[in-house]
Every structure is written in structure tokens, then in C-alpha cells.
Design a protein around this motif. Structure first.
Motif, PDB file in Angstrom:
ATOM      1  N   ASP B 287       0.820  -1.189   0.000  1.00  0.00           N
ATOM      2  CA  ASP B 287       0.000   0.000   0.000  1.00  0.00           C
ATOM      3  C   ASP B 287       0.864   1.253   0.000  1.00  0.00           C
ATOM      4  OD1 ASP B 287      -2.301   1.322  -0.219  1.00  0.00           O
ATOM      5  OD2 ASP B 287      -2.694   1.447   1.926  1.00  0.00           O
ATOM      6  N   HIS B 288       1.737   1.317  -0.972  1.00  0.00           N
ATOM      7  CA  HIS B 288       2.652   2.452  -1.012  1.00  0.00           C
ATOM      8  C   HIS B 288       2.041   3.640  -1.756  1.00  0.00           C
ATOM      9  CE1 HIS B 288       4.405   0.032  -4.575  1.00  0.00           C
ATOM     10  NE2 HIS B 288       3.371   0.710  -4.964  1.00  0.00           N
ATOM     11  N   LEU B 289       0.770   3.518  -2.084  1.00  0.00           N
ATOM     12  CA  LEU B 289       0.128   4.568  -2.868  1.00  0.00           C
ATOM     13  C   LEU B 289      -0.609   5.592  -2.016  1.00  0.00           C
ATOM     14  CD1 LEU B 289      -1.558   3.345  -6.105  1.00  0.00           C
ATOM     15  CD2 LEU B 289       0.614   4.457  -5.732  1.00  0.00           C
ATOM     16  N   VAL B 290      -0.456   5.484  -0.699  1.00  0.00           N
ATOM     17  CA  VAL B 290      -1.254   6.322   0.190  1.00  0.00           C
ATOM     18  C   VAL B 290      -1.273   7.783  -0.221  1.00  0.00           C
ATOM     19  CG1 VAL B 290      -1.837   6.489   2.613  1.00  0.00           C
ATOM     20  CG2 VAL B 290       0.059   5.035   1.895  1.00  0.00           C
ATOM     21  N   ALA B 315       0.646  -0.772  -9.583  1.00  0.00           N
ATOM     22  CA  ALA B 315       0.007  -0.379  -8.339  1.00  0.00           C
ATOM     23  C   ALA B 315      -1.484  -0.640  -8.430  1.00  0.00           C
ATOM     24  CB  ALA B 315       0.262   1.092  -8.067  1.00  0.00           C
ATOM     25  N   ASP B 316      -1.994  -1.210  -7.362  1.00  0.00           N
ATOM     26  CA  ASP B 316      -3.431  -1.422  -7.322  1.00  0.00           C
ATOM     27  C   ASP B 316      -3.997  -0.443  -6.298  1.00  0.00           C
ATOM     28  OD1 ASP B 316      -5.405  -4.464  -7.242  1.00  0.00           O
ATOM     29  OD2 ASP B 316      -5.828  -2.478  -8.008  1.00  0.00           O
ATOM     30  N   ARG B 317      -5.273  -0.525  -6.022  1.00  0.00           N
ATOM     31  CA  ARG B 317      -5.931   0.349  -5.062  1.00  0.00           C
ATOM     32  C   ARG B 317      -5.760   1.808  -5.453  1.00  0.00           C
ATOM     33  NH1 ARG B 317      -5.181  -0.626   0.915  1.00  0.00           N
ATOM     34  NH2 ARG B 317      -7.191   0.348   0.797  1.00  0.00           N
ATOM     35  N   PHE B 318      -5.781   2.062  -6.724  1.00  0.00           N
ATOM     36  CA  PHE B 318      -5.718   3.432  -7.209  1.00  0.00           C
ATOM     37  C   PHE B 318      -7.134   3.891  -7.528  1.00  0.00           C
ATOM     38  CE2 PHE B 318      -5.561   6.613 -10.495  1.00  0.00           C
ATOM     39  CZ  PHE B 318      -4.668   7.519  -9.953  1.00  0.00           C
ATOM     40  N   PRO B 319      -7.553   5.061  -7.037  1.00  0.00           N
ATOM     41  CA  PRO B 319      -8.945   5.506  -7.237  1.00  0.00           C
ATOM     42  C   PRO B 319      -9.180   6.017  -8.653  1.00  0.00           C
ATOM     43  CG  PRO B 319      -7.726   7.155  -5.998  1.00  0.00           C
ATOM     44  CD  PRO B 319      -6.780   6.018  -6.238  1.00  0.00           C
TER      45      PRO B 319
END
Ligand SMILES: NC(=O)c1ccc[n+]([C@@H]2O[C@H](COP(=O)([O-])OP(=O)(O)OC[C@H]3O[C@@H](n4cnc5c(N)ncnc54)[C@H](O)[C@@H]3O)[C@@H](O)[C@H]2O)c1
Ligand SMILES: [Zn+2]
Ligand SMILES: [Zn+2]
Lengths: 157, 391
Positions: B287-290, B315-319
Motif C-alpha cells: 500500500d505504497h500509494l497512500v 500499483a493497485d488500489r488506485f482511485p
């Protein structure tokens, strides 16, 4: 139609779709490997500067008869598209892997020659990488080294 | 000569390596007087960054004196005091001509050309010899500088070396973020990260006319430094819900431009942390995309988000949906230093841009492994460790 039968039909169709997709993507990859694609670079110069009097840039000329070459104007004033591809049969399967590792895949030579031609024409010389600082060999089988060589197609002199 | 070499994950050593030589007519050899650490090296230190090989000389932010030039060099001669752009550009390809220097098409001759990895070639760079074109780094007594007319800049007499050093990498990176992020007079700008890059992005935003600049970090000494030397407002993200705080400060609109200057080491903010066990399962950097995510959320509708952090993989969990729904512009770039450095040096000369305060730890090259350790752990308030190879 009964529920069960419907499910079976749907599953069957799904199965077929999945097999088809697998088959076609594998097939596509195989076809792609067999195909001799043009490799192309766009050079920020007019065609007559890229091939003065129809002469090939030196790095490509060095490959002699083993390649065919294509030159055309790039759209939008972007210069010249210079393409090349090997005449030679492209190795495939195990042979291909060995050729790539050994840097003998003809596509790698073509690619390098194109990049060098571009650099030469645009900047006046072929840029060289530094000599590696420490010649201590990388541990055997170290993946990054292999991956980079395969990906780049360029050897450090 | 002596140089700082990568020897393995977490292992650096100062070794003897052969002196560099002129290999191309447009090369210069620079005797390095100052070189600095950079957040981009952190990934590499851990060994999970792009391919590094034992023996690679690292470091890409440096300043020094020209000691030798190839016959094709016009603008420099031995004795010149120069700062060298960390990114290498030829100046004559399509991208360089349009001032997108970090997309130079001719400066990456080494193995592992980026084209296959990224779907397009990008420029070579100092200090990642195995991955970025084959050029040794600046933590050394000497460096070979290709395309010296394009990449080396004379330091004007009125500019202190410790300021000019950061015109190599941190300052042009910050400027790239603010400029290409589209900062306009009157804008409100938020910057994630108060490392050297974030601080200089904040300063660039001000110099480009932003009316309010808000910088975000968690280290008190970095926040204080940003207030004092840069003149930006700050938010400590461990004490505040950042998007809510920003909305409150900006009349409910959100910042016009959001610049991310954190990178993959980004630490989780406000929200409850995952239990260690789960985090380890997901793996580091899962989760380095915070910071990027927070910037996208905080940004005003129709605003712009600029990514400066060097993220190596996917990267996943990108809005993603927010980009479309809020009509955002999302952009990123490696710095286009050659375009900005002359102006940065001029601003430094006028005292409008200061960077020397970033050099919190100045030491000899021999001490560089310790300098990197301080920089990595941010112990003792370290923002940049700076080395003097000839001290
Ligand atoms: N695009 C380029 O050309 C370029 C050039 C240089 C550096 N970089 C990148 O820019 C980034 C910053 O570089 P640096 O040298 O200043 O690094 P740095 O490590 O010194 O600073 C990063 C800062 O971000 C802070 N941070 C961590 N998580 C955060 C969060 N969730 N919200 C806000 N702040 C947070 C850290 O506390 C730290 O102070 C790195 O990723 C680096 O690789 C890019
Ligand atoms: Zn950097
Ligand atoms: Zn270029």
C-alpha cells in the motif's frame, strides 16, 4: 429448459470460450514470434539527412545484405521513420532463448543498429555507456542481468 | 579513484575503481566537489528496486569542476565550476527539442533499454548504471558527463555551492512538479512530502505565483524546516485527516494542484493501520500509494495531480474512478532539469530560492555508507547527506 440443462449449456459455452481464449492467445504469441516485424525508429531529421544520396547510416550499412530497410516521412513534421528487419529466419523455441541469451538473435542486432543510427544522425556520434566500474562478475544465474540483456538487445560493448 | 559502490541489499562500500575516461567527443570529466543522497536511492539500497549490480557506482546529484573535455564540447573548459543535471539529455532529439529532457531518445545506450519495460524509451541517468543507460554515479572523485554542453551548467559567481548542488536534481524535480502540474498565479497548492524534493516543489509553486502552499509530512523537523526556509504552511499527517484539513483550509474546494513527492516509501496516514501480520502477508509496499490516493481525493474538482515519486512496478488500489468523475488531470515525469537549471541558478543568485539548508549532514566520501544510513532512517533530522570526495 430445465435448470440443470441450462447450467450445463452455460458451463459448456463458458468452457469453450475459455479454451478458445487460451488457445488463441498462445497461438497469437506463437504467430508473433514467427513473424518478422519491422523495427522502426523515428529520427528528428529529414529523409535526405537520414540517407544522404540514398546511403544507409553506417551502423545499418554494417549489417549488409542480412537486412531490408524502409524509409519514409514521419507525419506531422516529426522527421523520418527508418525501419529495418532481418532476412534471416528468426529462431524459435529453445533455439530462440539460446540466441537471445547469447545476443545472437538477428532482431537484437537490427535494433541496436537502428538506435545507433538514430543517435549518430541526431547527435553526431554513437553514445557509449561507461565502462563498468568493477569487473567482478555478477553471481551466476542472477535474473536481473539476464532480464536486462534480453529486454534491451544491447550489450555493453 | 574512490567511489561509493552498491555491494548488495543494504550494503554500500567505498572502493577503488578505475578513473572514468572520455569515451565520446561530447563528454567532459568532472571532479566532484559535492554529491548528495536522494530519496530515489532508497529503493535501491533495499535491493528491491530496479536491477542494480554489485559494483555499481551510485549517486546522481553532484557538483564539481570540469577537468577535461572531449573535442566536441563547446560551452565548457577545464576549471569551470559546474552543476550537472542528474538526467542525461542529448538536446537534439524530438523530446529534448521540446524541453522534455527526461524523455531523451538518445541517452540510454546501456543494457536494459527502458523501451521494453515502459513501452517507450526514456533518458539515461547517472548512478543507476545497470538500469538507466550505463552511467556511473556521482558519489565518486570523478564522473564522466556525456553531452556536457547540454547537461553541465556553470555555477554563477554569486551562487553558493551548497545551494547550487541541489540544482542538479531536487530543485528541478520540484520545479517540474509545480510547473507541469500547471500551477498558476493565485492557486492553492498542496505538496505531499517535506523531503528535499517536496520542499523545493513547494518553493517552486510559490515562485510560480501560488497564493497558498501547504506541505504535508510527519517529521516535526522537516515540517519546521519547510515553514522556516520555504515559507509554506504545513500539516502533520499523523495528527490530522489530510483531505478534511485541506478542504477546511481551502473553502471546501480542495487544492488546485496537488504534488506528490513521497514515493514508494509512503507511510499509511490517518486511517487505522493493518495489523503487522497482515501487512507482512501483503508484502512491503503493498500500500505504497497512500499519498497519491490522498492527493487524488483531496484535489479540487477539475484540478491536477502530479506524481514525482519513483514507483517501480504496478500499483493497485488506485482511485481510477475519481480521475474521471472529478475531471482531474493526472500527470507525472522524471525531472526535465536542462530546461529549468539556468533559471534555478539565477533565482539562487537573487536569494529567492534557497536549498543549502537541506544539507543537514556534510561528510567525507569515506563516510558515505553512514550518511546513507542516516538518510534512510532519517535519524538526527537528516534530510540530505552530502559528501565531499576531496575533503
Ligand atoms: N521525478 C523525479 O525526477 C524525481 C527526482 C528525485 C526524486 N524523486 C522522488 O521524489 C520522492 C521524494 O524524494 P525525496 O528525496 O524528497 O525523498 P525523502 O524520502 O527524503 O522524502 C519523502 C518524504 O515523504 C514523507 N512521507 C511519507 N509518507 C507520507 C505521506 N503519506 N504523506 C506525506 N508525506 C509522507 C516522508 O516522511 C519524507 O519526509 C521520492 O520518491 C524520489 O524517488 C523523483
Ligand atoms: Zn534524485
Ligand atoms: Zn535527446
Amino acid at each position: 429448459m430445465k435448470r440443470g440443462a441450462l447450467a450445463a449449456v452455460t458451463l459448456g459455452a463458458l468452457g469453450a470460450a475459455v479454451t478458445h481464449r487460451l488457445w488463441s492467445s498462445r497461438e497469437r504469441a506463437r504467430a508473433e514470434r514467427r513473424r518478422i516485424r519491422w523495427q522502426v525508429v523515428t529520427i528528428n531529421r529529414r529523409p535526405e539527412e537520414v540517407m544522404p544520396e540514398g546511403r544507409l547510416p553506417e551502423p545499418l550499412a554494417r549489417l549488409g545484405e542480412s537486412i531490408e530497410v524502409q524509409v519514409r516521412d514521419a507525419p506531422g513534421g516529426r522527421g523520418t521513420e527508418l525501419g529495418a528487419r532481418p532476412h534471416a529466419r528468426i529462431p524459435s523455441g529453445v533455439e530462440e532463448v539460446m540466441a537471445r541469451l547469447g545476443g545472437e538473435d538477428p532482431r537484437q542486432a537490427v535494433r541496436r543498429a537502428l538506435r545507433e543510427s538514430k543517435c549518430l544522425i541526431e547527435t553526431g556520434e554513437v553514445l557509449r555507456a561507461d565502462e563498468p566500474a568493477a569487473r567482478r562478475p555478477a553471481p551466476i544465474g542472477r535474473p536481473p542481468a539476464v532480464a536486462a540483456r534480453r529486454a534491451g538487445g544491447e550489450e555493453r560493448r | 579513484m574512490k567511489a561509493l559502490c552498491w555491494r548488495g541489499p543494504g550494503e554500500l562500500s567505498v572502493d577503488r575503481v578505475p578513473d572514468p575516461r572520455i569515451l565520446n567527443d561530447q563528454d567532459a570529466i568532472v571532479k566532484v566537489t559535492l554529491s548528495a543522497t536522494c530519496g530515489s536511492d532508497l529503493d535501491l539500497l533495499g535491493g528491491h528496486g530496479p536491477a542494480v549490480r554489485p559494483g555499481d557506482v551510485i549517486g546522481h546529484e553532484f557538483l564539481g569542476e570540469v577537468v577535461e573535455v572531449g573535442q566536441g564540447v563547446r560551452r565548457h573548459r577545464p576549471g569551470d565550476r559546474v552543476v550537472v543535471c542528474s538526467v542525461i539529455g542529448c538536446g537534439r532529439c524530438w523530446h529534448c527539442e521540446r524541453d522534455m529532457w527526461s524523455l531523451c531518445e538518445n541517452s540510454h545506450p546501456g543494457p536494459g533499454a527502458s523501451g521494453d519495460r515502459w513501452g517507450g524509451d526514456t533518458a539515461g541517468m547517472f548512478g543507476y548504471p545497470h538500469a538507466m543507460g550505463g552511467f556511473r554515479g556521482g558519489h565518486a572523485e570523478y564522473v564522466r558527463v556525456p553531452f556536457a554542453d547540454q547537461g553541465a551548467f556553470r555555477v554563477p559567481d554569486g551562487v553558493a555551492e551548497m545551494d547550487a548542488l541541489f540544482a542538479s536534481d531536487a530543485a528541478p524535480t520540484g520545479w517540474t512538479g509545480a510547473h507541469l502540474g500547471g500551477v498558476r498565479p493565485g492557486d492553492t497548492v498542496a505538496v505531499w512530502g517535506c523531503g528535499a524534493v517536496g520542499q523545493l516543489a513547494a518553493r517552486a509553486a510559490m515562485l510560480l505565483g501560488a497564493e497558498r502552499v501547504i506541505a504535508i509530512d510527519r517529521h516535526p523537523e522537516r515540517l519546521m524546516m519547510t515553514e522556516r526556509h520555504i515559507g509554506a504552511e504545513t500539516i502533520d499527517y499523523t495528527r490530522s485527516d489530510v483531505p478534511a484539513d485541506l478542504r477546511e483550509r481551502t473553502g471546501g474546494r480542495g487544492p488546485d494542484v496537488c504534488v506528490e513527492a513521497v514515493g514508494p516509501e509512503g507511510a499509511a496516514t490517518g486511517r487505522p493501520r493493518l495489523p503487522g501480520r497482515i501487512r507482512r502477508r501483503i508484502g512491503p509496499g503493498a500500500d505504497h500509494l497512500v499519498a497519491v490516493r490522498e492527493a487524488v481525493r483531496a484535489c479540487r474538482t477539475g484540478g491536477s495531480v502530479f506524481v514525482l515519486g519513483v514507483f517501480a512496478g504496478l500499483a493497485d488500489r488506485f482511485p481510477l474512478g475519481m480521475i474521471m468523475d472529478k475531471g482531474l488531470t493526472l500527470r507525472g515525469a522524471r525531472q526535465h532539469g536542462q530546461h529549468y537549471i539556468p533559471r534555478l541558478l539565477e533565482l539562487m543568485g537573487k536569494g529567492e530560492l534557497r536549498a543549502a539548508h537541506l544539507a543537514t549532514h556534510v561528510m567525507t566520501l569515506q563516510e558515505a555508507p553512514r550518511g546513507y544510513e542516516l538518510f534512510r532512517t532519517r535519524r538526527d533530522g537528516c534530510v540530505r547527506a552530502v559528501f565531499r570526495p576531496w575533503a
